[in-house]
Design a protein around this motif. Structure first.
Motif, PDB file in Angstrom:
ATOM      1  N   UNK A 168      11.169  -2.370 -10.338  1.00  0.00           N
ATOM      2  CA  UNK A 168      10.979  -0.470  -9.515  1.00  0.00           C
ATOM      3  C   UNK A 168      11.659  -1.424  -8.172  1.00  0.00           C
ATOM      4  N   UNK A 169      12.584   0.098  -7.276  1.00  0.00           N
ATOM      5  CA  UNK A 169      12.670  -0.628  -5.894  1.00  0.00           C
ATOM      6  C   UNK A 169      12.561   0.519  -5.000  1.00  0.00           C
ATOM      7  N   UNK A 170      11.479   0.178  -4.221  1.00  0.00           N
ATOM      8  CA  UNK A 170      10.841   1.101  -3.084  1.00  0.00           C
ATOM      9  C   UNK A 170      11.158   0.883  -2.086  1.00  0.00           C
ATOM     10  N   UNK A 171      12.294   1.941  -1.186  1.00  0.00           N
ATOM     11  CA  UNK A 171      12.924   1.977   0.205  1.00  0.00           C
ATOM     12  C   UNK A 171      11.940   2.400   0.903  1.00  0.00           C
ATOM     13  N   UNK A 189       1.065  -1.190  -0.141  1.00  0.00           N
ATOM     14  CA  UNK A 189      -0.094   0.034  -0.025  1.00  0.00           C
ATOM     15  C   UNK A 189       0.685   1.322  -0.271  1.00  0.00           C
ATOM     16  N   UNK A 190       1.943   0.871   0.604  1.00  0.00           N
ATOM     17  CA  UNK A 190       2.504   2.519   0.598  1.00  0.00           C
ATOM     18  C   UNK A 190       3.688   2.063  -0.017  1.00  0.00           C
ATOM     19  N   UNK A 191       4.365   1.328  -0.628  1.00  0.00           N
ATOM     20  CA  UNK A 191       5.258   1.590  -1.471  1.00  0.00           C
ATOM     21  C   UNK A 191       4.192   1.259  -3.376  1.00  0.00           C
ATOM     22  N   UNK A 229       8.586   6.625   5.082  1.00  0.00           N
ATOM     23  CA  UNK A 229       8.412   7.331   3.523  1.00  0.00           C
ATOM     24  C   UNK A 229       9.090   6.048   3.151  1.00  0.00           C
ATOM     25  N   UNK A 230       8.248   6.551   1.507  1.00  0.00           N
ATOM     26  CA  UNK A 230       8.728   5.836   0.357  1.00  0.00           C
ATOM     27  C   UNK A 230       9.881   6.631  -0.592  1.00  0.00           C
TER      28      UNK A 230
END
Length: 138
Positions: free
Chosen positions: A114-117, A53-55, A95-96
Motif C-alpha cells: 500500500x502507498x499512503x500519500x 503514525x499518520x500513515x 492528510x493521508x
C-alpha cells in the motif's frame, strides 16, 4: 471476493487530517530514545519514522473495505519505506490518502503493498509505502 490483483490502483478517501504538534514530536522522539536536537527547540522537525503514525491511520480504510476480506488480526506489517519531500513540522495538518499498489497471492497468503500519500495544504510531503502479509481464513 478476497483481495486480488484486480484491486491494484484502488484509492480510498483521505483520513481526517492529523495535526503535528511539538508535544507529539517530543513524545515520539522520547519513545525512540533519540535526543537529536532537531526534534527540540524553537523549530523542531519530526523524526522520519513519525510519518508511520499518520500513515497507519489511513490503513483503517483498507481494513474497513468488506470486499477485500482483510482482518487486522491475520496481518503482519513486513516492510516500510518513506520518500520525503520535506520534514514534518509542528502545525502541519497532514492528510493521508491510501491506495493499493500491488497484490500477490501465494496459497492462503496475500502480500499487499500500500502507498499512503501524505500532503499538507495539497503539497506532497511524504510517500509511505508498506508491505503487509495477510493470511486468508480457510
Amino acid at each position: 471476493m478476497p483481495i486480488s490483483a484486480e484491486h491494484v490502483g484502488r484509492r480510498y478517501p483521505a483520513a481526517p487530517p492529523y495535526v503535528v504538534s511539538r508535544a507529539k514530536i517530543a513524545e515520539f522522539a522520547a519513545a525512540l530514545l533519540d535526543d537529536n536536537a532537531a526534534y527540540r527547540g524553537d523549530h523542531p522537525v519530526a523524526p522520519p519514522t513519525f510519518a508511520a503514525v499518520i500513515a497507519a491511520q489511513a490503513w483503517s480504510a483498507l481494513f474497513d473495505d468488506d470486499e477485500l476480506g482483510l482482518a487486522l488480526n491475520r496481518t503482519m506489517h513486513t516492510d516500510q519505506t518513506f520518500t520525503f519531500h520535506r520534514p514534518l513540522r509542528p502545525g502541519d495538518h497532514v492528510v493521508a490518502e491510501l491506495s493499493i499498489e500491488k497484490v500477490r497471492a501465494r496459497g492462503s497468503l496475500d502480500m499487499i503493498t500500500v502507498l499512503v500519500d501524505l500532503t499538507v495544504d495539497g503539497e506532497a510531503v511524504c510517500e509511505a509505502r508498506s508491505t503487509l502479509m495477510h493470511t486468508r481464513e480457510d
